[in-house]
Write a protein that holds these residues in place. Structure first.
Motif, PDB file in Angstrom:
ATOM      1  N   MET A   1       0.855  -1.183   0.000  1.00 53.30           N
ATOM      2  CA  MET A   1       0.000   0.000   0.000  1.00 53.30           C
ATOM      3  C   MET A   1       0.891   1.233   0.000  1.00 53.30           C
ATOM      4  SD  MET A   1      -2.720   1.263   2.873  1.00 53.30           S
ATOM      5  CE  MET A   1      -3.673  -0.224   2.732  1.00 53.30           C
ATOM      6  N   SER A   2       0.667   2.096  -0.963  1.00 54.82           N
ATOM      7  CA  SER A   2       1.481   3.300  -1.101  1.00 54.82           C
ATOM      8  C   SER A   2       0.591   4.515  -0.893  1.00 54.82           C
ATOM      9  CB  SER A   2       2.153   3.350  -2.474  1.00 54.82           C
ATOM     10  OG  SER A   2       2.900   4.540  -2.611  1.00 54.82           O
ATOM     11  N   SER A   3       1.162   5.556  -0.279  1.00 56.19           N
ATOM     12  CA  SER A   3       0.399   6.756   0.034  1.00 56.19           C
ATOM     13  C   SER A   3       1.019   7.950  -0.658  1.00 56.19           C
ATOM     14  CB  SER A   3       0.363   6.975   1.545  1.00 56.19           C
ATOM     15  OG  SER A   3      -0.260   8.202   1.854  1.00 56.19           O
ATOM     16  N   SER A   4       0.179   8.896  -1.026  1.00 55.74           N
ATOM     17  CA  SER A   4       0.659  10.133  -1.628  1.00 55.74           C
ATOM     18  C   SER A   4       1.127  11.126  -0.586  1.00 55.74           C
ATOM     19  CB  SER A   4      -0.451  10.755  -2.486  1.00 55.74           C
ATOM     20  OG  SER A   4      -1.593  11.037  -1.680  1.00 55.74           O
ATOM     21  N   ASN A   5       0.796  10.858   0.680  1.00 57.76           N
ATOM     22  CA  ASN A   5       1.232  11.750   1.747  1.00 57.76           C
ATOM     23  C   ASN A   5       2.694  11.490   2.057  1.00 57.76           C
ATOM     24  OD1 ASN A   5       1.676  12.380   4.768  1.00 57.76           O
ATOM     25  ND2 ASN A   5      -0.242  13.444   4.295  1.00 57.76           N
ATOM     26  N   PRO A   6       3.561  12.523   2.002  1.00 56.28           N
ATOM     27  CA  PRO A   6       4.998  12.283   2.226  1.00 56.28           C
ATOM     28  C   PRO A   6       5.299  11.776   3.634  1.00 56.28           C
ATOM     29  CG  PRO A   6       4.508  14.625   2.132  1.00 56.28           C
ATOM     30  CD  PRO A   6       3.265  13.934   1.702  1.00 56.28           C
ATOM     31  N   ASP A   7       4.516  12.202   4.608  1.00 57.19           N
ATOM     32  CA  ASP A   7       4.760  11.763   5.989  1.00 57.19           C
ATOM     33  C   ASP A   7       4.534  10.263   6.125  1.00 57.19           C
ATOM     34  OD1 ASP A   7       5.229  11.692   8.663  1.00 57.19           O
ATOM     35  OD2 ASP A   7       3.599  13.019   9.259  1.00 57.19           O
ATOM     36  N   ARG A   9       4.406   8.118   3.656  1.00 56.69           N
ATOM     37  CA  ARG A   9       5.291   7.404   2.736  1.00 56.69           C
ATOM     38  C   ARG A   9       6.656   7.166   3.359  1.00 56.69           C
ATOM     39  NH1 ARG A   9       4.194  10.210  -1.300  1.00 56.69           N
ATOM     40  NH2 ARG A   9       5.949  11.674  -1.275  1.00 56.69           N
ATOM     41  N   GLN A  10       7.187   8.141   4.095  1.00 56.71           N
ATOM     42  CA  GLN A  10       8.482   7.979   4.765  1.00 56.71           C
ATOM     43  C   GLN A  10       8.388   6.903   5.856  1.00 56.71           C
ATOM     44  OE1 GLN A  10      11.393   9.241   4.137  1.00 56.71           O
ATOM     45  NE2 GLN A  10      10.877  10.750   2.576  1.00 56.71           N
ATOM     46  N   LEU A  11       7.260   6.900   6.571  1.00 55.47           N
ATOM     47  CA  LEU A  11       7.092   5.880   7.611  1.00 55.47           C
ATOM     48  C   LEU A  11       6.985   4.484   7.000  1.00 55.47           C
ATOM     49  CD1 LEU A  11       4.521   7.743   9.918  1.00 55.47           C
ATOM     50  CD2 LEU A  11       6.936   7.321  10.418  1.00 55.47           C
ATOM     51  N   GLU A  12       6.329   4.368   5.869  1.00 56.55           N
ATOM     52  CA  GLU A  12       6.216   3.064   5.214  1.00 56.55           C
ATOM     53  C   GLU A  12       7.576   2.538   4.770  1.00 56.55           C
ATOM     54  OE1 GLU A  12       3.471   3.769   2.081  1.00 56.55           O
ATOM     55  OE2 GLU A  12       1.687   3.459   3.331  1.00 56.55           O
ATOM     56  N   ARG A  13       8.477   3.452   4.325  1.00 57.80           N
ATOM     57  CA  ARG A  13       9.821   3.020   3.936  1.00 57.80           C
ATOM     58  C   ARG A  13      10.595   2.487   5.136  1.00 57.80           C
ATOM     59  NH1 ARG A  13       9.859   7.396  -0.056  1.00 57.80           N
ATOM     60  NH2 ARG A  13      10.714   8.817   1.500  1.00 57.80           N
ATOM     61  N   LEU A  41       2.310  -8.120   9.262  1.00 54.34           N
ATOM     62  CA  LEU A  41       2.598  -7.106  10.279  1.00 54.34           C
ATOM     63  C   LEU A  41       2.755  -5.730   9.650  1.00 54.34           C
ATOM     64  CD1 LEU A  41       5.164  -9.143  12.439  1.00 54.34           C
ATOM     65  CD2 LEU A  41       2.754  -8.760  12.936  1.00 54.34           C
ATOM     66  N   GLN A  42       3.475  -5.663   8.524  1.00 52.40           N
ATOM     67  CA  GLN A  42       3.659  -4.380   7.852  1.00 52.40           C
ATOM     68  C   GLN A  42       2.323  -3.798   7.397  1.00 52.40           C
ATOM     69  OE1 GLN A  42       6.401  -5.481   4.757  1.00 52.40           O
ATOM     70  NE2 GLN A  42       8.237  -5.113   6.028  1.00 52.40           N
ATOM     71  N   ASN A  43       1.479  -4.642   6.850  1.00 52.21           N
ATOM     72  CA  ASN A  43       0.184  -4.151   6.372  1.00 52.21           C
ATOM     73  C   ASN A  43      -0.691  -3.656   7.515  1.00 52.21           C
ATOM     74  OD1 ASN A  43       0.794  -4.704   3.672  1.00 52.21           O
ATOM     75  ND2 ASN A  43      -0.031  -6.805   3.794  1.00 52.21           N
ATOM     76  N   ARG A  44      -0.625  -4.325   8.688  1.00 45.01           N
ATOM     77  CA  ARG A  44      -1.416  -3.870   9.834  1.00 45.01           C
ATOM     78  C   ARG A  44      -0.973  -2.482  10.274  1.00 45.01           C
ATOM     79  NH1 ARG A  44      -0.480  -9.277  12.330  1.00 45.01           N
ATOM     80  NH2 ARG A  44      -2.176 -10.623  11.616  1.00 45.01           N
ATOM     81  N   SER A  74      17.706   1.177  16.928  1.00 48.01           N
ATOM     82  CA  SER A  74      18.427   0.098  16.258  1.00 48.01           C
ATOM     83  C   SER A  74      19.610   0.601  15.461  1.00 48.01           C
ATOM     84  CB  SER A  74      17.461  -0.643  15.320  1.00 48.01           C
ATOM     85  OG  SER A  74      16.937   0.262  14.353  1.00 48.01           O
ATOM     86  N   GLY A  75      19.941   1.920  15.540  1.00 52.49           N
ATOM     87  CA  GLY A  75      21.119   2.478  14.897  1.00 52.49           C
ATOM     88  C   GLY A  75      20.903   2.911  13.474  1.00 52.49           C
ATOM     89  N   ARG A  76      19.630   2.945  13.009  1.00 50.39           N
ATOM     90  CA  ARG A  76      19.371   3.352  11.643  1.00 50.39           C
ATOM     91  C   ARG A  76      19.277   4.875  11.585  1.00 50.39           C
ATOM     92  NH1 ARG A  76      17.957  -1.286   8.986  1.00 50.39           N
ATOM     93  NH2 ARG A  76      17.161  -2.972  10.294  1.00 50.39           N
ATOM     94  N   SER A  77      19.471   5.385  10.403  1.00 53.29           N
ATOM     95  CA  SER A  77      19.414   6.829  10.222  1.00 53.29           C
ATOM     96  C   SER A  77      17.986   7.293  10.336  1.00 53.29           C
ATOM     97  CB  SER A  77      19.960   7.206   8.835  1.00 53.29           C
ATOM     98  OG  SER A  77      19.202   6.568   7.829  1.00 53.29           O
ATOM     99  N   SER A  78      17.821   8.485  10.821  1.00 51.16           N
ATOM    100  CA  SER A  78      16.479   9.020  11.008  1.00 51.16           C
ATOM    101  C   SER A  78      15.910   9.450   9.684  1.00 51.16           C
ATOM    102  CB  SER A  78      16.512  10.196  11.976  1.00 51.16           C
ATOM    103  OG  SER A  78      17.312  11.227  11.446  1.00 51.16           O
ATOM    104  N   MET A  79      14.622   9.413   9.599  1.00 51.87           N
ATOM    105  CA  MET A  79      13.967   9.784   8.360  1.00 51.87           C
ATOM    106  C   MET A  79      14.013  11.281   8.170  1.00 51.87           C
ATOM    107  SD  MET A  79       9.954   9.467   9.367  1.00 51.87           S
ATOM    108  CE  MET A  79       9.404  10.572   8.079  1.00 51.87           C
ATOM    109  N   ALA A  80      13.863  11.694   6.956  1.00 58.17           N
ATOM    110  CA  ALA A  80      13.874  13.116   6.675  1.00 58.17           C
ATOM    111  C   ALA A  80      12.653  13.761   7.280  1.00 58.17           C
ATOM    112  CB  ALA A  80      13.888  13.333   5.163  1.00 58.17           C
ATOM    113  N   PRO A  81      12.801  15.018   7.719  1.00 59.37           N
ATOM    114  CA  PRO A  81      11.664  15.682   8.372  1.00 59.37           C
ATOM    115  C   PRO A  81      10.556  15.951   7.383  1.00 59.37           C
ATOM    116  CG  PRO A  81      13.436  17.243   7.992  1.00 59.37           C
ATOM    117  CD  PRO A  81      13.972  15.894   7.623  1.00 59.37           C
ATOM    118  N   PRO A  82       9.330  15.953   7.849  1.00 57.73           N
ATOM    119  CA  PRO A  82       8.217  16.263   6.961  1.00 57.73           C
ATOM    120  C   PRO A  82       8.245  17.729   6.574  1.00 57.73           C
ATOM    121  CG  PRO A  82       7.437  16.114   9.206  1.00 57.73           C
ATOM    122  CD  PRO A  82       8.865  15.687   9.231  1.00 57.73           C
ATOM    123  N   PRO A  83       7.689  18.075   5.434  1.00 52.54           N
ATOM    124  CA  PRO A  83       7.692  19.461   5.025  1.00 52.54           C
ATOM    125  C   PRO A  83       6.887  20.316   5.966  1.00 52.54           C
ATOM    126  CG  PRO A  83       6.251  18.156   3.610  1.00 52.54           C
ATOM    127  CD  PRO A  83       6.986  17.209   4.474  1.00 52.54           C
TER     128      PRO A  83
END
Length: 528
Positions: A1-7, A9-13, A41-44, A74-83
C-alpha cells in the motif's frame, strides 16, 4: 500500500526495512495483532497509519513516535523531516499538540543508543529533537470520592471496533518508567495503579469497558466486574492492579493484557496513577456536615400544620435500610424530604462496590458532597437502648418509645341475645341411656345396646325437619353456643302433622329377640 502523503510514505519506507521482532513490538504497543508473517505485520501498521491519520491524529502521532524510536534505537538513520507546508506536515508538525497525545514506551530506544530515552518529535525547523515527557494528567475520566487521578502512566490506547473477532492490547509497565510509581511500594500505600477505559477520547466521562472483556496481569486473571450494574451508567469502577504488579527489581517488565471482542464502537484504554481514599476518611468528612435538630423539628411541624394533610404520628425506624442493622452513623442527603436515615459507613461500602449515588430510601440522586449527619436521629440513638428498633414521632416533633405509648382500654365482646331456634341441634349419643334414663350396662353378662336416638329442632315453618351435618359420639349433647338456650328434644318416632300438635310418644319396650348373644330394642310406633 502506497500513500501520496509524504509523511506516511516515509514511515512506510522505514517499516519495510524493519525486522519482524520490531514490527511485532509496534503492533503490541498499539493494540494490533502480533501474529502472522512480516508482510501481515507491515500491512497492519500501514493500515493503522492511514486510518488514524485523519480520524485520530493523536494515535497517529503515537504510532509514528514508536516507529521512530525503534528505528533510532536500532542504529538506523532518522527519516527526513516532513515538510513544513502542506496538509500532512501542517497537521502533524508537532506530536504533543493536545492533552491526549500518546507517548512511546521508555523501553525504546535503549539508553545506550545516544538518543533520548523519551523519544523524539519533529519541530518546525526540521530537526529531530528529543522531547521531555509532558504531564500525563488529563481530564479524560471523572474523579470519584474513592480516588483522585494523579497522572497517566501509559499511552492512551485505541481499542478498534471488533464486531466479529477478538483483539488483545498488551501494555508493558516498568516501575522505573515513571517517578510516581515508586510511591506504590511498599504495601499498603494510598497510591494505586488503575486501568481506565471509556468510549470517548474526550472527557470527563464515566468508566465503561466493552461488554465482552477480560484483563490479565503477568499472566494472572484479574477478577473484576467490568460491566457494572445493569442499566446504571457510571457504576463501573476502574481496575486496581497494584497488588498484581512486580515492583522489585524496578526494571521488571510487567505485562498487562486486555482482551475484548464483539464491539460496535471504539474504546480508549490507559493506566493511571491514582491516590485512593479509604472509607474511614470519607465517613470522617461526612461527619463534619450536619443537619440541625431545629431544622428537622421545623420541617415536621410545617407538615403537621398543612391544612391539606391530616397530621398523625409517624414511626421512625432505627435500622439501616441497607443492612437491617442498628444505625451507627445516621446519614441522609440534604435534599431528601424524609427523616429516615441510612448508615454512612454501609452506604459508602455499597458505593465503593457499585457507585450509583442514589438515596436508598427515596432513590433521588445524592452526591457525596450532599451527605450529612442528621442530629435529630443522632439524639434519638443516644437516648435509646441498643435493642430498641423504632420510635414514634408526634406531629409537634416530639418522639417517644413504644413503652410510653398509652395502653388501649380493653373491649369486651357484646353478647347477642338473639336466639336462632331454627339452627338449634341436639344430638344424643347412642351409648348413653335409654329414653327412660337408664344407663347402658351389662345384662346377664352380655352387652346391651340401644338404638341411636337423635333429635332435631322443629322449624317454625310447620314442622319441616333439617338433616344434621354430622354426629357427635360419646357426648350427651353438644350445644353450639353457651349463650343459647337448650334445644328442645323431639323424638323421631313421632309423626309430624301440621294440623295437630305432636303427641308424646310412649316408652319403647325391649321386646326384640337376641341375635348372636346381643339384645337389641325394636322401636314401637304409634299408628294413627
Amino acid at each position: 500500500m502506497s500513500s501520496s502523503n509524504p509523511d506516511i510514505r516515509q514511515l512506510e519506507r522505514i517499516i519495510s526495512n524493519m525486522l519482524n521482532k520490531n514490527l511485532q513490538q509496534i503492533c503490541s504497543s498499539h493494540g494490533l495483532k502480533t501474529s502472522g508473517v512480516k508482510a501481515n505485520l507491515q500491512n497492519r501498521i500501514k493500515d493503522a497509519l492511514h486510518e488514524n491519520y485523519t480520524s485520530d491524529p493523536s494515535n497517529f502521532d503515537a504510532i509514528r513516535n514508536t516507529i521512530l524510536s525503534i528505528q533510532n534505537g536500532s542504529g538506523r538513520s532518522s527519516m527526513a523531516p516532513p515538510p513544513a507546508s502542506g496538509s500532512g506536515g501542517q497537521s502533524h508538525a508537532n506530536g504533543s499538540r493536545n492533552n491526549y497525545a500518546a507517548y512511546p514506551y521508555n523501553s525504546y530506544p535503549q539508553p545506550s543508543s545516544g538518543v533520548s530515552q523519551q523519544g523524539g518529535v519533529y519541530s518546525h525547523g526540521g530537526v529531530l529533537q528529543p522531547f521531555s515527557r509532558v504531564s500525563q494528567s488529563d481530564n479524560l475520566f471523572k474523579n470519584t470520592p474513592f480516588y483522585t487521578i494523579e497522572t497517566r502512566v501509559s499511552t492512551l490506547y485505541t481499542c478498534a471496533v471488533m464486531s466479529n473477532h477478538r483483539n488483545s492490547i498488551n501494555i508493558v509497565l516498568k516501575p522505573n518508567d515513571y517517578p510516581g510509581l515508586a510511591n506504590c511500594y511498599p504495601h499498603p500505600s494510598p497510591m494505586r495503579v488503575m486501568v481506565f477505559c471509556g468510549d470517548d477520547n474526550t472527557g470527563p466521562q464515566d468508566i465503561q469497558f466493552p461488554q465482552n472483556a477480560e484483563l490479565k496481569v503477568n499472566g494472572a486473571d484479574i477478577k473484576h466486574n467490568l460491566r457494572g450494574l445493569k442499566n446504571k451508567p457510571g457504576s463501573t469502577r476502574p481496575v486496581d492492579i497494584t497488588q498484581h504488579l512486580r515492583w522489585r527489581p524496578n526494571t521488571y517488565s510487567n505485562n498487562i493484557e486486555f482482551t475484548y471482542a464483539l464491539t460496535q464502537k471504539k474504546y480508549y484504554l490507559a493506566l493511571y496513577l491514582c491516590k485512593a481514599h479509604s472509607i474511614d476518611d470519607l465517613v470522617a468528612k461526612v461527619k463534619t456536615k450536619k443537619i440541625s435538630k431545629a431544622s428537622v423539628v421545623k420541617e415536621i411541624s410545617k407538615k403537621a400544620n398543612d391544612p391539606d394533610i391530616v397530621a398523625t404520628s409517624q414511626v421512625l425506624s432505627l435500622l439501616c435500610p441497607l443492612t437491617y442493622m442498628k444505625l451507627k452513623i445516621p446519614c441522609r442527603g440534604t435534599s431528601c424530604n424524609h427523616i429516615q436515615c441510612f448508615d454512612a459507613n454501609s452506604f459508602m461500602q455499597l458505593q465503593e462496590q457499585g457507585p450509583t449515588w442514589s438515596c436508598p430510601i427515596c432513590y433521588k440522586p445524592v452526591l457525596f458532597e450532599a451527605l450529612a449527619i442528621d442530629e435529630y436521629v443522632e439524639e434519638v440513638l443516644k437516648n435509646t437502648s441498643e435493642s430498641l428498633h423504632q420510635v414514634t414521632i408526634e406531629p409537634d416533633g416530639q418522639w417517644r418509645t413504644k413503652a410510653e405509648d398509652p395502653e388501649p382500654s380493653p373491649s369486651r365482646p357484646t353478647i347477642s341475645t338473639k336466639i336462632e331456634d331454627d339452627d338449634d341441634l341436639s344430638i344424643l349419643s347412642d351409648s348413653h341411656g335409654f329414653p327412660n334414663g337408664t344407663g347402658t350396662g351389662m345384662t346377664n353378662g352380655r352387652n346391651t345396646f340401644s338404638t341411636p336416638s337423635r333429635s332435631f329442632a322443629q322449624s317454625g315453618n310447620g314442622g319441616n325437619l333439617r338433616t344434621p351435618s354430622r354426629s357427635i359420639r360419646d357426648t350427651p349433647s353438644a350445644p353450639r353456643s353457651n349463650n343459647k338456650r337448650p334445644a328442645e328434644v323431639i323424638d323421631l318416632t313421632l309423626s309430624s302433622d301440621e294440623d295437630e300438635p305432636p303427641a308424646r310418644a310412649p316408652k319403647r319396650q325391649n321386646q326384640g329377640q337376641t341375635l348372636n348373644g346381643l339384645s337389641y330394642a325394636s322401636p314401637t310406633y304409634n299408628h294413627y
